[in-house]
Enzyme design. Structure first.
Site, PDB file in Angstrom:
ATOM      1  N   SER A 155      43.469  44.071  47.369  1.00 39.77           N
ATOM      2  CA  SER A 155      42.626  44.083  48.563  1.00 39.77           C
ATOM      3  C   SER A 155      42.747  42.794  49.365  1.00 39.77           C
ATOM      4  CB  SER A 155      41.159  44.292  48.167  1.00 39.77           C
ATOM      5  OG  SER A 155      40.682  43.191  47.401  1.00 39.77           O
ATOM      6  N   ASN A 156      42.856  41.643  48.671  1.00 38.73           N
ATOM      7  CA  ASN A 156      42.691  40.368  49.370  1.00 38.73           C
ATOM      8  C   ASN A 156      43.956  39.876  50.058  1.00 38.73           C
ATOM      9  OD1 ASN A 156      43.794  39.984  46.800  1.00 38.73           O
ATOM     10  ND2 ASN A 156      42.999  37.902  46.627  1.00 38.73           N
ATOM     11  N   LYS A 204      50.578  52.706  44.844  1.00 36.60           N
ATOM     12  CA  LYS A 204      49.244  53.243  45.123  1.00 36.60           C
ATOM     13  C   LYS A 204      48.638  52.370  46.213  1.00 36.60           C
ATOM     14  CE  LYS A 204      44.876  54.614  44.574  1.00 36.60           C
ATOM     15  NZ  LYS A 204      44.242  53.536  45.391  1.00 36.60           N
ATOM     16  N   ALA A 205      48.549  52.919  47.433  1.00 37.36           N
ATOM     17  CA  ALA A 205      48.039  52.143  48.569  1.00 37.36           C
ATOM     18  C   ALA A 205      46.575  51.788  48.353  1.00 37.36           C
ATOM     19  CB  ALA A 205      48.202  52.938  49.852  1.00 37.36           C
ATOM     20  N   HIS A 206      46.206  50.564  48.727  1.00 37.27           N
ATOM     21  CA  HIS A 206      44.805  50.162  48.623  1.00 37.27           C
ATOM     22  C   HIS A 206      44.009  50.829  49.737  1.00 37.27           C
ATOM     23  CE1 HIS A 206      41.168  47.742  48.384  1.00 37.27           C
ATOM     24  NE2 HIS A 206      41.573  47.360  47.190  1.00 37.27           N
ATOM     25  N   GLY A 233      43.673  42.803  40.869  1.00 43.78           N
ATOM     26  CA  GLY A 233      42.339  43.264  41.222  1.00 43.78           C
ATOM     27  C   GLY A 233      41.308  42.825  40.205  1.00 43.78           C
ATOM     28  N   SER A 234      40.299  43.647  40.026  1.00 52.05           N
ATOM     29  CA  SER A 234      39.165  43.288  39.182  1.00 52.05           C
ATOM     30  C   SER A 234      39.496  43.428  37.701  1.00 52.05           C
ATOM     31  CB  SER A 234      37.970  44.191  39.505  1.00 52.05           C
ATOM     32  OG  SER A 234      38.231  45.531  39.093  1.00 52.05           O
ATOM     33  N   GLU A 251      46.785  41.173  36.982  1.00 53.08           N
ATOM     34  CA  GLU A 251      46.095  39.927  37.295  1.00 53.08           C
ATOM     35  C   GLU A 251      44.655  40.298  37.612  1.00 53.08           C
ATOM     36  OE1 GLU A 251      45.257  37.099  40.877  1.00 53.08           O
ATOM     37  OE2 GLU A 251      47.364  37.714  40.809  1.00 53.08           O
ATOM     38  N   CYS A 256      42.272  34.747  44.473  1.00 56.82           N
ATOM     39  CA  CYS A 256      42.164  34.835  43.014  1.00 56.82           C
ATOM     40  C   CYS A 256      42.138  33.459  42.374  1.00 56.82           C
ATOM     41  CB  CYS A 256      43.301  35.669  42.439  1.00 56.82           C
ATOM     42  SG  CYS A 256      44.902  35.334  43.180  1.00 56.82           S
ATOM     43  N   GLU A 309      34.347  36.485  37.159  1.00 53.85           N
ATOM     44  CA  GLU A 309      34.582  36.072  38.538  1.00 53.85           C
ATOM     45  C   GLU A 309      33.649  36.806  39.499  1.00 53.85           C
ATOM     46  OE1 GLU A 309      38.362  35.950  41.665  1.00 53.85           O
ATOM     47  OE2 GLU A 309      38.384  37.312  39.959  1.00 53.85           O
TER      48      GLU A 309
END
Length: 525
Positions: free
Chosen positions: A158-159, A184-186, A239-240, A263, A300, A390
């Site tokens: 996303s970022n 896989k598109a965000h 991502g998360s 990550e 991140c 985080e």
């Protein structure tokens, strides 16, 4: 379904009777005039099968030709029109300068991996020649090199809508390794993903890459089908922790488990040493503030924890940082989901016993306000994992320890990190040298007198670390070593020359530096 050439983008535009996904303006929250179709399970399987069929051909294409493909992608990205920049800024609320800089970084990544291919060292050729006269047992001829892992599923981040998404580091390193990709598109930047996917496909067609070398699907939960499909041999994810761990568990539960290079969560501790605070405490407070709020904290490597030894200078630093954070303006986050998660994380910190709120106000709306907290060292020492999760946004937590011993205990209690930083003067470094071996066990990148939010794309960079920073601490998602994640070693025993890969043939047609009987050499055998 829309087919461009013979590479696939599933769900590129909405179709009647299908579930649809909307793209939104990140600043206003209003829908943009673009609607996408959520890919079906059948389409996800079809994308994986297309990548599987293409892999058989793509893995055999020479490194030089794969390099041409990566260079062509870079050219296509650089040549995207001004309308593309406008779309990305609308979808992400990131400023134009940031998007242009990120596009340059993304095309640079592609060209850098093209150079890796032309250099050839990624194949890591090793040769142990036959020793028929050796006693008590002779040795046969053994030759090893690295080859492509297989089709790879990549999940857009996303970022970083460009550098860690459709044509980001995972895709670039996978292509370089000889792997085909299913992306896989965000859902936070679907129009951006479409523009970039089209650029990749134009480059694939222009350089005559195999059909199916790149495929992309849209959908909120469809990624499960990619990870489960038997054709997929590896996964790249940014991502998360929750999302990455779910993919990791899913991949491990397959009949044939596969590696997941995820990550995930990192609070990137900043350790402030005494002499540095005495010498330049005010500057450190200013620079720390800038690092915490940069990009609305949506990096991140954002510094999420600050650790220092109790002293008058530390007290002054905390007061200055509190004032700086309190005066930092709110910013628009990438999307509503990111803002909601940020507010949820702030609420959990506020309600956590042993945590004090120092600066920032929680208010409704679409803009994130920077925050500062302090926490008792015992929370870390006693293994409170919530404090180490985080909170994605412009927030950091100060942990003030009593002495050297408690500093070691706190750092020992930290989980794996992407980065760990010492802010120090030369005298500090001599006095606290004993921290380095400890930090080496905790993080993938160790900094002195720097701020971790800049990640250089180069040969030496490591953007990874022990769990939960990543699911596999042996790799990196930034830098040329990222290619190693999508390679596996193969040994050829007693193979005749005409069946050996060029990298392992006696006459060394690729002129590679090879390990031959324990000695590095470019000479032919």
């Amino acid at each position: 379904m829309n087919i461009l050439g013979k590479n696939y983008i599933f769900g590129k535009r909405s179709a009647q009777g299908k579930l649809t996904l909307n793209s939104y303006n990140a600043e206003t929250g209003e829908p943009l005039p673009y609607t996408f179709t959520q890919a079906t399970e059948d389409e996800a399987r079809e994308a994986c099968e297309a990548a599987h069929h293409a892999f058989t051909l793509y893995r055999q294409i020479s490194p030089d030709r794969r390099a041409e493909f990566l260079d062509a992608i870079a050219d296509e990205l650089d040549n995207l029109p001004a309308e593309f920049i406008e779309v990305v800024t609308q979808e992400t609320a990131l400023p134009e300068a940031r998007i242009k800089g990120e596009r340059a970084r993304t095309s640079h990544q592609m060209r850098l991996f093209a150079e890796v291919l032309r250099r050839g060292d990624f194949m890591a050729p090793r040769i142990d020649t036959a020793l028929p006269e050796r006693t008590p047992l002779p040795r046969v001829d053994l030759r090893q090199m690295s080859i492509a892992l297989g089709p790879v599923a990549v999940f857009g981040a996303s970022n970083f809508p460009l550098a860690f998404s459709t044509a980001g580091g995972d895709t670039a390193s996978a292509f370089a390794a000889g792997c085909t990709v299913v992306m896989k598109a965000h859902t936070g930047h679907m129009v951006t993903a479409e523009w970039v996917a089209d650029a990749i496909i134009r480059a694939a067609e222009r350089t005559e890459m195999p059909a199916g070398v790149f495929n992309m699907i849209y959908g909120e939960k469809i990624g499960t089908e990619l990870v489960k499909h038997p054709a997929i041999q590896g996964v790249g994810f940014t991502g998360s922790l929750r999302g990455g761990r779910a993919l990791f568990d899913l991949a491990a539960a397959r009949p044939q488990p596969i590696p997941v290079f995820a990550e995930m969560s990192s609070i990137n501790p900043m350790i402030l040493l005494p002499q540095a605070l005495k010498t330049r405490g005010t500057d450190i407070a200013q620079n720390m503030t800038a690092s915490v709020v940069a990009g609305c904290g949506q990096f991140c490597t954002n510094p999420g924890m600050i650790v220092g030894i109790k002293s008058p200078e530390m007290s002054t630093f905390i007061a200055e940082l509190t004032q700086n954070i309190a005066q930092s303006p709110p910013q628009t986050m990438l999307n509503k989901g990111t803002l909601d998660n940020y507010l949820k994380g702030l609420t959990e910190l506020k309600n956590h016993p042993g945590v004090n709120h120092l600066a920032g106000e929680i208010e409704p709306g679409n803009r994130a306000i920077p925050h500062l907290f302090s926490a008792q060292p015992d929370l870390i020492i006693q293994g409170d994992t919530r404090l180490q999760e985080e909170v994605f946004g412009p927030v950091t937590v100060i942990v003030e320890v009593s002495d050297h011993q408690q500093l070691v205990e706190v750092l020992t209690g930290l989980q794996g990190q992407l980065t760990a930083t010492l802010i120090a003067e030369p005298n500090d470094l001599h006095e606290f040298t004993y921290l380095i071996p400890l930090l080496e066990q905790k993080a993938g990148r160790l900094l002195i007198n720097g701020y971790p939010t800049g990640v250089e794309v180069c040969d030496a960079m490591v953007h990874g670390g022990p769990y939960p920073a990543t699911s596999d601490p042996r790799g990196t998602s930034v830098g040329t070593a990222a290619i190693d994640r999508f390679l596996r070693p193969v040994c050829y025993q007693n193979y005749p020359q005409f069946l050996l890969p060029a990298a392992l043939q006696d006459h060394n047609p690729l002129k590679l530096l090879r390990l031959i009987d324990g000695q590095l050499s470019r000479d032919p055998l």
